[in-house]
Write an enzyme that holds these catalytic residues in place. Sequence first.
Site, PDB file in Angstrom:
ATOM      1  N   HIS A 107       0.845  -1.207   0.000  1.00  0.00           N
ATOM      2  CA  HIS A 107       0.000   0.000   0.000  1.00  0.00           C
ATOM      3  C   HIS A 107       0.876   1.251   0.000  1.00  0.00           C
ATOM      4  CE1 HIS A 107      -2.740   3.096   1.486  1.00  0.00           C
ATOM      5  NE2 HIS A 107      -3.709   2.339   1.059  1.00  0.00           N
ATOM      6  N   CYS A 114      -3.706   2.832  -4.262  1.00  0.00           N
ATOM      7  CA  CYS A 114      -4.725   3.549  -3.465  1.00  0.00           C
ATOM      8  C   CYS A 114      -4.865   4.947  -4.058  1.00  0.00           C
ATOM      9  CB  CYS A 114      -4.289   3.616  -2.008  1.00  0.00           C
ATOM     10  SG  CYS A 114      -5.457   4.520  -0.971  1.00  0.00           S
ATOM     11  N   HIS A 124      -7.555   0.447  -3.974  1.00  0.00           N
ATOM     12  CA  HIS A 124      -8.390   1.228  -3.050  1.00  0.00           C
ATOM     13  C   HIS A 124      -8.890   2.418  -3.853  1.00  0.00           C
ATOM     14  CE1 HIS A 124      -6.345  -0.068   0.986  1.00  0.00           C
ATOM     15  NE2 HIS A 124      -6.829  -1.084   0.320  1.00  0.00           N
ATOM     16  N   ASP A 149     -12.408   3.182  -0.229  1.00  0.00           N
ATOM     17  CA  ASP A 149     -11.527   3.393   0.916  1.00  0.00           C
ATOM     18  C   ASP A 149     -12.199   4.420   1.828  1.00  0.00           C
ATOM     19  OD1 ASP A 149      -7.864   3.653   0.979  1.00  0.00           O
ATOM     20  OD2 ASP A 149      -9.312   3.154   2.517  1.00  0.00           O
ATOM     21  N   HIS A 150     -11.465   5.204   2.545  1.00  0.00           N
ATOM     22  CA  HIS A 150     -12.053   6.085   3.565  1.00  0.00           C
ATOM     23  C   HIS A 150     -13.305   6.810   3.080  1.00  0.00           C
ATOM     24  CE1 HIS A 150      -7.582   6.406   4.804  1.00  0.00           C
ATOM     25  NE2 HIS A 150      -8.115   5.276   5.193  1.00  0.00           N
ATOM     26  N   TYR A 181     -14.182   4.935   8.329  1.00  0.00           N
ATOM     27  CA  TYR A 181     -14.685   3.585   7.998  1.00  0.00           C
ATOM     28  C   TYR A 181     -16.147   3.423   8.417  1.00  0.00           C
ATOM     29  CZ  TYR A 181      -9.856   2.371   6.976  1.00  0.00           C
ATOM     30  OH  TYR A 181      -8.594   2.325   6.425  1.00  0.00           O
TER      31      TYR A 181
HETATM   32  O1  LIG Z   1      -4.369   4.968   4.134  1.00  0.00           O
HETATM   33  C1  LIG Z   1      -5.067   4.258   3.384  1.00  0.00           C
HETATM   34  O2  LIG Z   1      -5.543   4.630   2.281  1.00  0.00           O
HETATM   35  C2  LIG Z   1      -5.337   2.889   3.801  1.00  0.00           C
HETATM   36  O3  LIG Z   1      -6.071   2.198   3.105  1.00  0.00           O
HETATM   37  C3  LIG Z   1      -4.596   2.336   4.980  1.00  0.00           C
HETATM   38  C4  LIG Z   1      -4.212   0.920   4.699  1.00  0.00           C
HETATM   39  O4  LIG Z   1      -5.214   0.117   5.237  1.00  0.00           O
HETATM   40  C5  LIG Z   1      -2.912   0.458   5.345  1.00  0.00           C
HETATM   41  O5  LIG Z   1      -1.927   1.398   5.179  1.00  0.00           O
HETATM   42  C6  LIG Z   1      -2.536  -0.861   4.699  1.00  0.00           C
HETATM   43  O6  LIG Z   1      -1.547  -1.500   5.411  1.00  0.00           O
HETATM   44 FE   LIG Z   2      -5.841   2.983   0.911  1.00  0.00          FE
END
Ligand SMILES: O=C(O)C(=O)C[C@H](O)[C@H](O)CO
Ligand SMILES: [Fe+2]
Length: 360
Positions: free
Chosen positions: A209, A247, A276, A323-324, A337
């Site tokens: 990531h 991501c 992500h 993701d977030h 989350y």
């Molecule tokens: O910061 C982000 O976008 C994440 O998705 C955090 C991740 O779960 C994390 O860094 C993976 O190890």
């Molecule tokens: Fe992420």
Amino acid sequence: MKKLDMGFRWFGEDDDPITLKQIRQIPGTTQVVASLYDVPVGEVWPEEKIAHLKETVEAAGLKLEVIESVNIHDDIKIGLPTRDKYIENYKQTIRNLSKYGIKVICYNFMPVFDWLRTNLHEPLEDGSNALAYDPTMVPDDPNEMIERIKEGSKGFEMPGWEPDRLAEVKALFEKYKSVDAKKLTENLKYFLDEIIPVCEEADVRMAMHPDDPPFPLFGLPRIYKNRDDMVAIEELNESKYNGFTICTGSLGENPKNDLPAIIREFVGKDRAPFIHARNIKFTNAEKTKFHEAPHLSDEGSLDMYEIMKALDDSGFDGYIRPDHGRNIWDEDGRPGYGLYDRALGITYLNGLWESIQKNK
Ligand SMILES: O=C(O)C(=O)C[C@H](O)[C@H](O)CO
Ligand SMILES: [Fe+2]
């Protein structure tokens, strides 16, 4: 029509107010992306715990094929002699996970801290709140950062901010003093060269990531920030089992990162088995401040259509998750989350995907 294997991150029956039943009812959701949170970093994941997690997810009518994360012990990142025992344990965890159908492990190689924000509940003008980052708000003292995350986490354990990892942050900073980006990269290579043969045998792909945010903090090196870093990491070990999580939020936090191009390059050569997908919104002209945004392109600074189009153009057939998300509709969940905004994200991403598939 080729469908997405869409995941939803879940923190387990003991630590997530969101239920698998709720996840199952999000249209177009097939996977749960989970981890074990009661195994100390560096220890072998026991088969019975993996089996229980798998059975619990499958009983809810969902699949479990991606683990996020099997965290990397800091001794491996620092390159201490003790790394070898933790690497042997990591290998056994990979073998154990493989027995239960795990195909991808998402991990990161960030020193000390994982993702970092300066506010976990930034109020937005629509009345919701979201994770936010303002470089002028980063305290000099990392311990203050930990206190701030703890206060803002509302009692939830924040991924990457596990208490056992942060209990000795002062000592950790001492140990990392000798670790610059070059050394951290060498330690990553040592780790990868050790585990990749096990990954190939077990058919479990590693998906590193990005650093979040994608630049050094507190004087600690960060080595997965942009496309050139990805090329350097790929060259550390040419196996396709040395892969990436792309991501879009993390890499997108650097406005210089061209996400569709990065996706075309690395998904195109099958080095990114996990995505992500999230949007962020820059809140100053210099684009150094941002908050997490709804997934909808117009509500953020990223073009999610171009991101999804690049995935399709590159023949993407891996795993993806929103993701977030924001905290909306007065949900007071784990910051970043919550259920509702990530569910909306899934519906939007699947909608983009369907229209791309049907207009080829
Ligand atoms: O910061 C982000 O976008 C994440 O998705 C955090 C991740 O779960 C994390 O860094 C993976 O190890
Ligand atoms: Fe992420």
